[in-house]
Design a protein around this motif. Structure first.
Motif, PDB file in Angstrom:
ATOM      1  N   ALA A 168       3.549  11.588   4.675  1.00 15.56           N
ATOM      2  CA  ALA A 168       4.026  10.926   5.884  1.00 15.56           C
ATOM      3  C   ALA A 168       5.487  10.522   5.730  1.00 15.56           C
ATOM      4  N   VAL A 169       6.104  10.238   6.864  1.00 15.03           N
ATOM      5  CA  VAL A 169       7.448   9.653   6.904  1.00 15.03           C
ATOM      6  C   VAL A 169       7.332   8.381   7.724  1.00 15.03           C
ATOM      7  N   MET A 170       7.772   7.263   7.166  1.00 15.31           N
ATOM      8  CA  MET A 170       7.710   5.992   7.903  1.00 15.31           C
ATOM      9  C   MET A 170       9.132   5.491   8.137  1.00 15.31           C
ATOM     10  N   THR A 171       9.553   5.502   9.402  1.00 13.79           N
ATOM     11  CA  THR A 171      10.882   4.994   9.745  1.00 13.79           C
ATOM     12  C   THR A 171      10.798   3.493  10.029  1.00 13.79           C
TER      13      THR A 171
ATOM     14  N   PRO B 221       0.827  -1.211   0.000  1.00 18.95           N
ATOM     15  CA  PRO B 221       0.000   0.000   0.000  1.00 18.95           C
ATOM     16  C   PRO B 221       0.864   1.265   0.000  1.00 18.95           C
ATOM     17  N   HIS B 222       1.846   1.238  -0.868  1.00 16.76           N
ATOM     18  CA  HIS B 222       2.837   2.301  -0.948  1.00 16.76           C
ATOM     19  C   HIS B 222       2.193   3.665  -1.200  1.00 16.76           C
ATOM     20  N   GLU B 223       1.190   3.711  -2.074  1.00 15.44           N
ATOM     21  CA  GLU B 223       0.624   5.008  -2.459  1.00 15.44           C
ATOM     22  C   GLU B 223      -0.168   5.615  -1.307  1.00 15.44           C
ATOM     23  N   ILE B 224      -1.068   4.848  -0.759  1.00 15.10           N
ATOM     24  CA  ILE B 224      -1.950   5.394   0.278  1.00 15.10           C
ATOM     25  C   ILE B 224      -1.159   5.703   1.559  1.00 15.10           C
ATOM     26  N   VAL B 225      -0.104   4.941   1.805  1.00 14.69           N
ATOM     27  CA  VAL B 225       0.709   5.229   2.994  1.00 14.69           C
ATOM     28  C   VAL B 225       1.552   6.488   2.762  1.00 14.69           C
ATOM     29  N   ASN B 226       1.941   6.738   1.533  1.00 19.19           N
ATOM     30  CA  ASN B 226       2.598   8.015   1.246  1.00 19.19           C
ATOM     31  C   ASN B 226       1.654   9.189   1.494  1.00 19.19           C
ATOM     32  N   VAL B 227       0.362   8.945   1.406  1.00 14.26           N
ATOM     33  CA  VAL B 227      -0.617  10.002   1.689  1.00 14.26           C
ATOM     34  C   VAL B 227      -0.866  10.129   3.193  1.00 14.26           C
ATOM     35  N   SER B 228      -1.147   8.974   3.841  1.00 19.88           N
ATOM     36  CA  SER B 228      -1.669   9.060   5.213  1.00 19.88           C
ATOM     37  C   SER B 228      -0.904   8.247   6.252  1.00 19.88           C
ATOM     38  N   GLY B 229       0.259   7.728   5.906  1.00 25.52           N
ATOM     39  CA  GLY B 229       1.145   7.119   6.888  1.00 25.52           C
ATOM     40  C   GLY B 229       0.531   5.983   7.681  1.00 25.52           C
ATOM     41  N   ALA B 230       0.834   5.947   8.972  1.00 30.61           N
ATOM     42  CA  ALA B 230       0.423   4.848   9.841  1.00 30.61           C
ATOM     43  C   ALA B 230      -1.087   4.675   9.855  1.00 30.61           C
ATOM     44  N   GLU B 231      -1.820   5.777   9.747  1.00 35.34           N
ATOM     45  CA  GLU B 231      -3.273   5.673   9.766  1.00 35.34           C
ATOM     46  C   GLU B 231      -3.766   4.897   8.539  1.00 35.34           C
TER      47      GLU B 231
END
Lengths: 561, 561
Positions: A145-148, A101-111
């Motif tokens: 978002a930024v995901m570490t 879910p690379h695209e949607i996580v780039n939009v809204s991160g952990a949520e």
């Protein structure tokens, strides 16, 4: 699985709930086709052989194969919600998906991850998730978002998570970037997907040696062969844009190389293409048409993928496996007669209740107020212009004098393009010139903009560009066309600004309609009005791009403005 | 693995520590043989191709293959300690072993498991453990320990544990015995080894459907084929006693069926046989001699086993894999030139320091005081006698009248056999008559007695039988021969009464010597004096056995006394 039920039904101590009788069963373990029945109880296959059942269904000598596994895909590319996608995929025999879910996580991160994992748990499919490794995708743009590594670790133990999603930062890996290696180390005991287009030699050895297992970016057989030799599992991709299957399968067939380390994927496939040709079913059909033995193609689509991703009860028609089954009329055209998911016939399945997504995902478009300056490009001696290439997502860097530019603006070959940050209303934006899009009037805008999904808007005049951006805010993300201050058409994509809430039957004609209208306002026929646009902001693709931080030289990795 | 080192060495940014140059490298993924070098750093392969190294060793065009994996074995059967076994296995190219410490855990329970897992951690081999599923093996005997699902769960997360050991209680599985199913459920997410000799049809479907993955008991190709079709992974066994390889490999070669779900194992192999013919190396050689393509045989011995047991860095010569490497002179005789374990040459390796085992394991023989009654068999009208079958571990049930018995005792065809509980000094014991062993004088005793490992003693007179038992207590377990009240020879096996503390060079002649002496006191030449004896107490083998609880009808599962 309830072992007591399984064991009792296997021996007909209690009759199996459902028996599919008189089948030709493809055995992916031995490569045989065996006549017999398939007995099912409680969603699992309890026996293959001769069985009586509480319900018996005669398949009249048709072929029974395992449900297909799509080994790598982004649901976002279908532009519909995961539940709509699932039903569509099921119709075409896909019962297991491994998604990033690379695209949607780039939009809204952990949520977004939380929502997607909830969608996975509710899905009729076996819906697995690889955690996006590259959020943001590059340091040259503002994503949502930024995901570490630490952020990702929160989700690692979820039963739907198989590992780390495609590591696109190959440069980071082979240079030993500690931030990248941290992420790899965190998923040492899970699957790590790769993304290594054209990587070869010692650099490839370094990339694979770091623990990355798969690759789905190969375009030639030679590339596949080198990756297989390194121990990679190679996912042969056939999506809407990237059609790599023919070259690879021809090589496999020529060399009779049928490795258990090969599987199929679609990566990015639009809903209309899925409806027309299927998902992995289409990969299978094409491979067979190219001369691959049908059983090898079915293996690639089933047990191979399951074994690569260590999914123990998936990918075979055998006792103890999930009753995910495709009944085929034949093995040449792979015509699907019926699909069973967990023992239930697809033809009798109802559309699941629409899922509720969180406010953050359904309301993801937030921009700073636009001003008179937003679309202004200061006069220069010479301009760097983004040149579109027909039928490609690559661009070319064009130099134009003021005179050439004026001529282009006049004859409609050049228009303006702007990218506006839309996640945190930072006000970051950039504007430049675009050649080859062909707009004659108005503006076209989208919130789908790989990989950070800011707003991209193209226009012949600032007023329509502004109106298009405002319309995108109004519809909470999507596609829009504006002309003379009026909205010509809009397609709302409220889930993250990426996915529609419409059912498949309504979505496909709406998408067709807005594309037709884009051509009507002048977009050139050899350009996909929205998809080509959505890649103009991707700074990892050559040669020149635009992000919310400026015009970007994607060959020398530096901003031009 | 240190990723920074791996990545740097792969690209020669830091020269690899060791490069094996000019090799023909067997690629188990593609089935090719490729010319090149193998670069190693920090115990891992960092690259395959052309490499320079800090140290370079020319292998002069020899073949490089991955270290071999023995997919199922009981070290106890070698009768030497794990460290001695390890060095012997390494000499023959085996770098990974998947063991089931079933015997020693039947003696000493959780304490044995702790010691074995410590031995695994200290071993130069990749030493994996399947937790014994059947302790005790049957309810018809007293073992040294009882291991419940809860007991086993304590060890599940140890990094050397891969899952649950061979589920011999097939009857329990297919009848849905809750105690058995509890154990299977506890290891649902790990590998579960099977043991399903001759199981077929619906019963096999039930057994496999319960979650059991492997089987190593097949003796015919047809049996293998049915199990493969069910989704089982089949381990083709060639041990000291059970030599199943020829029949199976002939079938595979005839059908050209080379499945990735096939591997090799030795199960039970004595040290002298290992020294003479190797471990898995012998399976490979025999398979090739029977017509299997060498690369298929090598795959079975390497990557197939690693994939079946989900061992990600084992079984291939490729970047990121452990530098467990065998250099072969050729691919037909599989003559071993050198073995590398974690990049270190076996020829330069020193014997590891002997490990310290806990007191419970090194002092495991505890019996209640013997009495005049211990070896007395009350007179009966007719006697059930255990009949040995030459060259087999099966027995036959013989009925004898008092007269026939007396004649047998007189002419030396019949002698007494006793089993004495030796773990908890319970005083449980049983005595009966044995035909076909051939002892002319004295007594022969052993603390190796499958699967509960009580004392078995055979004798022509009660005094020598008693003396033999006392000698076994004195030496803390082992083999002994007593005649006329004097010890003829003893071989101490102090580790659990099963394994010698001697190095291989001393152990093999000592074992040879005591076997020779057993024949000298009259044991028939077609009987193995100690191994045959050690199976007379195994109540799951037909037709008649003796345990510490009495004479046992192993066909009708009931005691005869």
């Amino acid at each position: 699985m309830d072992r007591q039920k399984q064991i009792a039904a296997a021996q007909e101590k209690v009759l199996p709930e459902l028996v599919l009788k008189n089948a030709k069963i493809v055995n992916v373990f031995t490569g045989e086709i065996l006549s017999g029945d398939v007995a099912i109880t409680d969603g699992y296959i309890v026996g293959v052989g001769r069985y009586r059942g509480q319900t018996e269904r005669d398949v009249d000598g048709r072929y029974i194969v395992p449900g297909f596994v799509d080994a790598h895909l982004h649901i976002e590319s279908s532009m519909v919600m995961p539940d709509v996608y699932a039903m569509e995929a099921l119709r075409h025999g896909t019962t297991t998906i491994i998604t990033d879910p690379h695209e949607i996580v780039n939009v809204s991160g952990a949520e977004a991850l939380r929502d997607i994992l909830h969608a996975a748990a509710c899905s009729p499919l076996n819906y697995y998730v690889m955690l996006p490794s590259c959020v943001p995708a590059t340091p040259f743009e503002h994503a949502g978002a930024v995901m570490t590594a630490a952020d990702l670790l929160h989700f690692k133990e979820n039963s739907h998570v198989l590992g780390l999603g495609e590591m696109m930062n190959a440069v980071g890996v082979i240079n030993g970037d500690p931030v990248v290696l941290d992420k790899l180390a965190a998923f040492d005991d899970k699957i790590i997907d790769g993304h290594a287009p054209g990587l070869t030699g010692h650099a490839l050895q370094a990339y694979v040696g770091s623990g990355i297992l798969t690759d789905h970016e190969s375009v030639t057989f030679e590339e596949v062969l080198e990756k297989l030799r390194c121990g990679m599992a190679v996912l042969v991709r056939e999506g809407s844009a990237s059609r790599n299957l023919e070259a690879i399968v021809k090589g496999l067939v020529d060399r009779k190389l049928y490795s258990s380390r090969l599987a199929f994927c679609t990566d990015d496939k639009h809903l209309a293409d899925i409806r027309r040709e299927g998902t992995v079913s289409s990969n299978i059909r094409q491979a067979i048409a190219l001369g691959m033995p049908p059983i090898e193609a079915i293996r690639m689509a089933t047990i191979n993928a399951a074994q690569i991703y260590r999914l123990p009860h998936i990918g075979a028609v055998a006792c103890g496996y999930r009753a995910d089954i495709v009944v085929l009329d034949d093995l040449d055209t792979v015509k699907i007669h019926e699909v069973y998911k967990d023992g239930a016939a697809m033809s009798a399945m109802k559309m699941p209740e629409p899922m509720h997504y969180s406010e953050k995902l359904m309301n993801s478009v937030h921009i700073a107020p636009l001003s008179e300056e937003t679309f202004v490009i200061p006069p220069q001696k010479e301009y760097d212009v983004i040149g579109l290439v027909p039928h490609q997502i690559l661009t070319e860097k064009i130099h134009m004098t003021q005179e050439e530019l004026n001529a282009g603006l006049q004859d409609g070959t050049v228009c303006k393009i702007a990218v506006i940050e839309r996640h945190h209303a930072t006000g970051c934006h950039a504007c430049a010139y675009l050649k080859g899009y062909g707009l004659r009037k108005g503006a076209v805008g989208t919130t789908v903009a790989h990989d950070s999904h800011n707003i991209i808007v193209v226009g012949t005049n600032d007023a329509d560009m502004r109106a298009a951006v405002e319309e995108l805010v109004h519809i909470k993300g999507g596609y829009t066309i504006v002309s003379d201050g009026a909205v010509v058409d809009s397609l709302p994509l409220p889930l993250g600004g990426l996915m529609s809430a419409l059912p498949a039957e309504e979505f496909i004609p709406r998408l067709d309609a807005i594309i037709r209208k884009a051509y009507a306002v002048g977009v050139k026929e050899n350009i996909d009005p929205f998809i080509t646009l959505s890649f103009t902001a991707l700074p990892v693709l050559p040669a020149i791009r635009i992000t919310d931080q400026g015009l970007f030289d994607a060959e020398n990795f530096r901003f031009l403005t």
